[in-house]
Design a protein around this motif. Structure first.
Motif, PDB file in Angstrom:
ATOM      1  N   MET A   1       0.833  -1.205   0.000  1.00  0.00           N
ATOM      2  CA  MET A   1       0.000   0.000   0.000  1.00  0.00           C
ATOM      3  C   MET A   1       0.863   1.249   0.000  1.00  0.00           C
ATOM      4  O   MET A   1       0.600   2.205  -0.741  1.00  0.00           O
ATOM      5  N   TYR A   2       1.917   1.255   0.809  1.00  0.00           N
ATOM      6  CA  TYR A   2       2.789   2.430   0.857  1.00  0.00           C
ATOM      7  C   TYR A   2       3.329   2.777  -0.534  1.00  0.00           C
ATOM      8  O   TYR A   2       3.356   3.943  -0.936  1.00  0.00           O
ATOM      9  N   LEU A   3       3.770   1.752  -1.256  1.00  0.00           N
ATOM     10  CA  LEU A   3       4.364   1.991  -2.577  1.00  0.00           C
ATOM     11  C   LEU A   3       3.321   2.460  -3.583  1.00  0.00           C
ATOM     12  O   LEU A   3       3.617   3.284  -4.455  1.00  0.00           O
ATOM     13  N   GLU A   4       2.105   1.945  -3.471  1.00  0.00           N
ATOM     14  CA  GLU A   4       1.035   2.426  -4.344  1.00  0.00           C
ATOM     15  C   GLU A   4       0.688   3.887  -4.024  1.00  0.00           C
ATOM     16  O   GLU A   4       0.410   4.689  -4.924  1.00  0.00           O
ATOM     17  N   MET A   5       0.714   4.222  -2.755  1.00  0.00           N
ATOM     18  CA  MET A   5       0.446   5.614  -2.366  1.00  0.00           C
ATOM     19  C   MET A   5       1.565   6.532  -2.843  1.00  0.00           C
ATOM     20  O   MET A   5       1.317   7.678  -3.258  1.00  0.00           O
ATOM     21  N   TYR A   6       2.798   6.021  -2.816  1.00  0.00           N
ATOM     22  CA  TYR A   6       3.915   6.806  -3.340  1.00  0.00           C
ATOM     23  C   TYR A   6       3.734   7.067  -4.833  1.00  0.00           C
ATOM     24  O   TYR A   6       4.020   8.165  -5.326  1.00  0.00           O
ATOM     25  N   ARG A   7       3.277   6.067  -5.545  1.00  0.00           N
ATOM     26  CA  ARG A   7       3.043   6.250  -6.983  1.00  0.00           C
ATOM     27  C   ARG A   7       2.036   7.362  -7.248  1.00  0.00           C
ATOM     28  O   ARG A   7       2.139   8.080  -8.243  1.00  0.00           O
TER      29      ARG A   7
ATOM     30  N   THR B   1       7.403  -4.814  -6.413  1.00  0.00           N
ATOM     31  CA  THR B   1       6.871  -3.466  -6.584  1.00  0.00           C
ATOM     32  C   THR B   1       7.968  -2.426  -6.404  1.00  0.00           C
ATOM     33  O   THR B   1       8.041  -1.445  -7.152  1.00  0.00           O
ATOM     34  N   MET B   2       8.841  -2.641  -5.420  1.00  0.00           N
ATOM     35  CA  MET B   2       9.942  -1.711  -5.208  1.00  0.00           C
ATOM     36  C   MET B   2      10.849  -1.644  -6.438  1.00  0.00           C
ATOM     37  O   MET B   2      11.284  -0.560  -6.852  1.00  0.00           O
ATOM     38  N   ALA B   3      11.125  -2.785  -7.041  1.00  0.00           N
ATOM     39  CA  ALA B   3      11.968  -2.812  -8.240  1.00  0.00           C
ATOM     40  C   ALA B   3      11.344  -1.991  -9.361  1.00  0.00           C
ATOM     41  O   ALA B   3      12.047  -1.301 -10.113  1.00  0.00           O
ATOM     42  N   ASN B   4      10.028  -2.058  -9.467  1.00  0.00           N
ATOM     43  CA  ASN B   4       9.334  -1.308 -10.507  1.00  0.00           C
ATOM     44  C   ASN B   4       9.303   0.178 -10.190  1.00  0.00           C
ATOM     45  O   ASN B   4       9.467   1.023 -11.082  1.00  0.00           O
ATOM     46  N   VAL B   5       9.130   0.494  -8.929  1.00  0.00           N
ATOM     47  CA  VAL B   5       9.033   1.897  -8.521  1.00  0.00           C
ATOM     48  C   VAL B   5      10.352   2.633  -8.703  1.00  0.00           C
ATOM     49  O   VAL B   5      10.381   3.758  -9.219  1.00  0.00           O
ATOM     50  N   ASN B   6      11.437   2.005  -8.279  1.00  0.00           N
ATOM     51  CA  ASN B   6      12.719   2.735  -8.376  1.00  0.00           C
ATOM     52  C   ASN B   6      13.612   2.260  -9.518  1.00  0.00           C
ATOM     53  O   ASN B   6      14.722   2.770  -9.704  1.00  0.00           O
ATOM     54  N   GLY B   7      13.151   1.268 -10.281  1.00  0.00           N
ATOM     55  CA  GLY B   7      13.858   0.857 -11.483  1.00  0.00           C
ATOM     56  C   GLY B   7      15.138   0.072 -11.258  1.00  0.00           C
ATOM     57  O   GLY B   7      15.933  -0.086 -12.182  1.00  0.00           O
ATOM     58  N   LYS B   8      15.329  -0.467 -10.038  1.00  0.00           N
ATOM     59  CA  LYS B   8      16.566  -1.192  -9.751  1.00  0.00           C
ATOM     60  C   LYS B   8      16.300  -2.694  -9.692  1.00  0.00           C
ATOM     61  O   LYS B   8      15.505  -3.170  -8.881  1.00  0.00           O
ATOM     62  N   LYS B   9      16.973  -3.438 -10.561  1.00  0.00           N
ATOM     63  CA  LYS B   9      16.717  -4.867 -10.702  1.00  0.00           C
ATOM     64  C   LYS B   9      17.254  -5.702  -9.545  1.00  0.00           C
ATOM     65  O   LYS B   9      16.922  -6.872  -9.434  1.00  0.00           O
ATOM     66  N   LYS B  10      18.067  -5.113  -8.684  1.00  0.00           N
ATOM     67  CA  LYS B  10      18.631  -5.890  -7.585  1.00  0.00           C
ATOM     68  C   LYS B  10      17.530  -6.439  -6.670  1.00  0.00           C
ATOM     69  O   LYS B  10      17.694  -7.499  -6.066  1.00  0.00           O
ATOM     70  N   TYR B  11      16.431  -5.720  -6.594  1.00  0.00           N
ATOM     71  CA  TYR B  11      15.316  -6.199  -5.766  1.00  0.00           C
ATOM     72  C   TYR B  11      14.647  -7.415  -6.404  1.00  0.00           C
ATOM     73  O   TYR B  11      14.202  -8.323  -5.708  1.00  0.00           O
ATOM     74  N   LEU B  12      14.590  -7.428  -7.731  1.00  0.00           N
ATOM     75  CA  LEU B  12      14.045  -8.593  -8.425  1.00  0.00           C
ATOM     76  C   LEU B  12      14.957  -9.799  -8.271  1.00  0.00           C
ATOM     77  O   LEU B  12      14.482 -10.927  -8.102  1.00  0.00           O
ATOM     78  N   LYS B  13      16.235  -9.574  -8.322  1.00  0.00           N
ATOM     79  CA  LYS B  13      17.192 -10.675  -8.180  1.00  0.00           C
ATOM     80  C   LYS B  13      17.054 -11.329  -6.809  1.00  0.00           C
ATOM     81  O   LYS B  13      17.007 -12.564  -6.695  1.00  0.00           O
ATOM     82  N   PHE B  14      16.973 -10.514  -5.777  1.00  0.00           N
ATOM     83  CA  PHE B  14      16.803 -11.045  -4.421  1.00  0.00           C
ATOM     84  C   PHE B  14      15.470 -11.770  -4.300  1.00  0.00           C
ATOM     85  O   PHE B  14      15.393 -12.886  -3.775  1.00  0.00           O
ATOM     86  N   MET B  15      14.419 -11.146  -4.778  1.00  0.00           N
ATOM     87  CA  MET B  15      13.082 -11.725  -4.684  1.00  0.00           C
ATOM     88  C   MET B  15      13.001 -13.070  -5.385  1.00  0.00           C
ATOM     89  O   MET B  15      12.478 -14.051  -4.836  1.00  0.00           O
ATOM     90  N   THR B  16      13.531 -13.151  -6.595  1.00  0.00           N
ATOM     91  CA  THR B  16      13.445 -14.385  -7.380  1.00  0.00           C
ATOM     92  C   THR B  16      14.212 -15.522  -6.720  1.00  0.00           C
ATOM     93  O   THR B  16      13.732 -16.659  -6.654  1.00  0.00           O
ATOM     94  N   LYS B  17      15.375 -15.210  -6.197  1.00  0.00           N
ATOM     95  CA  LYS B  17      16.189 -16.227  -5.532  1.00  0.00           C
ATOM     96  C   LYS B  17      15.449 -16.815  -4.332  1.00  0.00           C
ATOM     97  O   LYS B  17      15.382 -18.036  -4.150  1.00  0.00           O
ATOM     98  N   GLU B  18      14.884 -15.950  -3.513  1.00  0.00           N
ATOM     99  CA  GLU B  18      14.173 -16.407  -2.319  1.00  0.00           C
ATOM    100  C   GLU B  18      12.873 -17.117  -2.687  1.00  0.00           C
ATOM    101  O   GLU B  18      12.493 -18.108  -2.061  1.00  0.00           O
ATOM    102  N   TYR B  19      12.185 -16.617  -3.699  1.00  0.00           N
ATOM    103  CA  TYR B  19      10.931 -17.231  -4.118  1.00  0.00           C
ATOM    104  C   TYR B  19      11.180 -18.658  -4.609  1.00  0.00           C
ATOM    105  O   TYR B  19      10.438 -19.597  -4.253  1.00  0.00           O
TER     106      TYR B  19
END
Length: 383
Positions: free
Chosen positions: A121-127, A184-202
């Motif tokens: 929700m916070y990130l959607e509100m930031y958008r 969502t954070m990766a999309n908001v700030n455009g940094k793929k490092k969050y996707l890399k972490f997320m995918t590994k853990e998922y």
């Protein structure tokens, strides 16, 4: 004595008939609680009206859990998607007030996915508002986790003190609470490092908890060898709902060309295929997916998450419309039947980790969140 026995017999039958009458009357009252003013048809005005009624009931009902609790995190995600559609600004205003009360902070437990869900929700509100205070606490928390990743094992799940398995996504609910925020954070700030972490853990969680024979997720590894009364494996309705809805949210945020996107799409489509076969004739799914006889009551939080995911899949071309639209139609109509006259959503299983019995009067905020997610996605799909 025979006369007395006859009188007692007769009285016994009268008593039994009275009980039956009361039960029938109760059933009628319960049915009357569901609103006849709402339509289960898949039209934009009908879907809008249903969402508005349920959302307004929730706004007028005080929250019972901590504002940063996962229960409310799921509600906020549904509410913010509804706010994007609603003609009134009061829903955004309500969410803004929540954020101000929490100082836009996640829950206190740094690693626990449950305490991260509010970040959606916070990130959607930031958008919408572009106020840094809405983004920075979540950004700071995720960055800290990346610099200090947990090395806890996701095996031997336990809530016992000293077991830190919940520092990672070791239970299937976490796949809604945690990776959605990272994507969502990766999309908001455009940094793929969050996707890399997320995918590994998922992948670590899915490889462990996803049953490739049933195409469903165990809630956690305690259920690997457990069986239902009919000797089927235990696959919790809402638990798989968390995963299925989470996948839709994650893939909404993933770039189309993200190299790991097919991985998430594959799990999503396999689950959808299986789940479609488990919907009952009235449109509901049940607390236990493979043993509905033991849990015959409807369960609307699971149903809402499945309807949301399938509507999203149709709208985004992952699911065949001819196959899945009837499933969505039946599911949405079933959800409408669970809405009381005042807008309260019933048949929501209480907080838990496995199948439990449900009544028409039971509700919870995450059920409302799922309902609003489902309605919002259907509304968009109908474009």
């Amino acid at each position: 004595m025979k006369t007395i026995d006859c009188i007692e017999n007769r009285n016994s039958w009268v008593t039994r008939l009275s009980i039956v009458f009361v039960l029938l009357l109760t059933a009628h009252v319960n049915n009357a609680q569901t609103t006849s003013q709402l339509s289960g048809k898949l039209t934009r005005p009908a879907v809008y009206q249903a969402m508005e009624k349920v959302a307004d009931w929730q706004l007028n009902t005080p929250l019972q859990h901590n504002l940063t609790d996962w229960t409310n995190g799921a509600l906020y995600k549904g509410m913010v998607e509804w706010a994007k559609i609603a003609d009134s600004s009061k829903y955004y205003n309500w969410l803004y007030q929540v954020g101000e009360k929490t100082n836009w902070q996640l829950g206190q437990r740094k690693y626990l996915a449950d305490d991260h869900a509010v970040g959606m929700m916070y990130l959607e509100m930031y958008r919408k508002y572009h106020e840094k205070k809405m983004l920075e606490p979540t950004l700071k928390s995720l960055d800290w986790i990346m610099k200090h990743p947990s090395h806890a094992s996701i095996k031997n799940f336990s809530y016992k003190k000293g077991n830190n398995c919940t520092d990672r996504w070791s239970w299937c609910d976490a796949l809604f609470m945690g990776p959605t925020v990272w994507a969502t954070m990766a999309n908001v700030n455009g940094k793929k490092k969050y996707l890399k972490f997320m995918t590994k853990e998922y992948k670590a969680t899915a490889d462990y908890l996803f049953d490739t024979n049933e195409d469903l997720f165990y809630r956690d590894d305690r259920y690997f060898d457990m069986r239902e009364a009919n000797d089927k494996k235990i696959f919790w309705g809402r638990g798989n709902g968390w995963v299925f809805a989470g996948l839709a949210i994650i893939m909404t945020e993933l770039p189309e060309n993200y190299k790991e996107r097919p991985y998430f799409e594959d799990i999503f489509k396999k689950m959808a295929t299986k789940l479609a076969t488990l919907q009952d004739s009235s449109g509901y799914w049940h607390a236990s997916l493979l043993d509905p006889q033991s849990y015959p009551a409807p369960e609307t939080s699971a149903t809402a998450f499945y309807v949301y995911g399938m509507a999203w899949g149709i709208a985004n071309g992952l699911l065949n419309k001819e196959t899945y639209l009837p499933v969505v139609q039946k599911g949405w109509n079933a959800l409408i039947q669970a809405v009381h006259l005042d807008g309260k959503l019933g048949w929501v299983q209480p907080i838990g980790a496995d199948p439990k019995h449900v009544t028409s009067d039971m509700t919870e905020v995450y059920g409302v969140g799922g309902f609003l997610l489902a309605g919002s996605e259907i509304y968009k799909m109908l474009q």
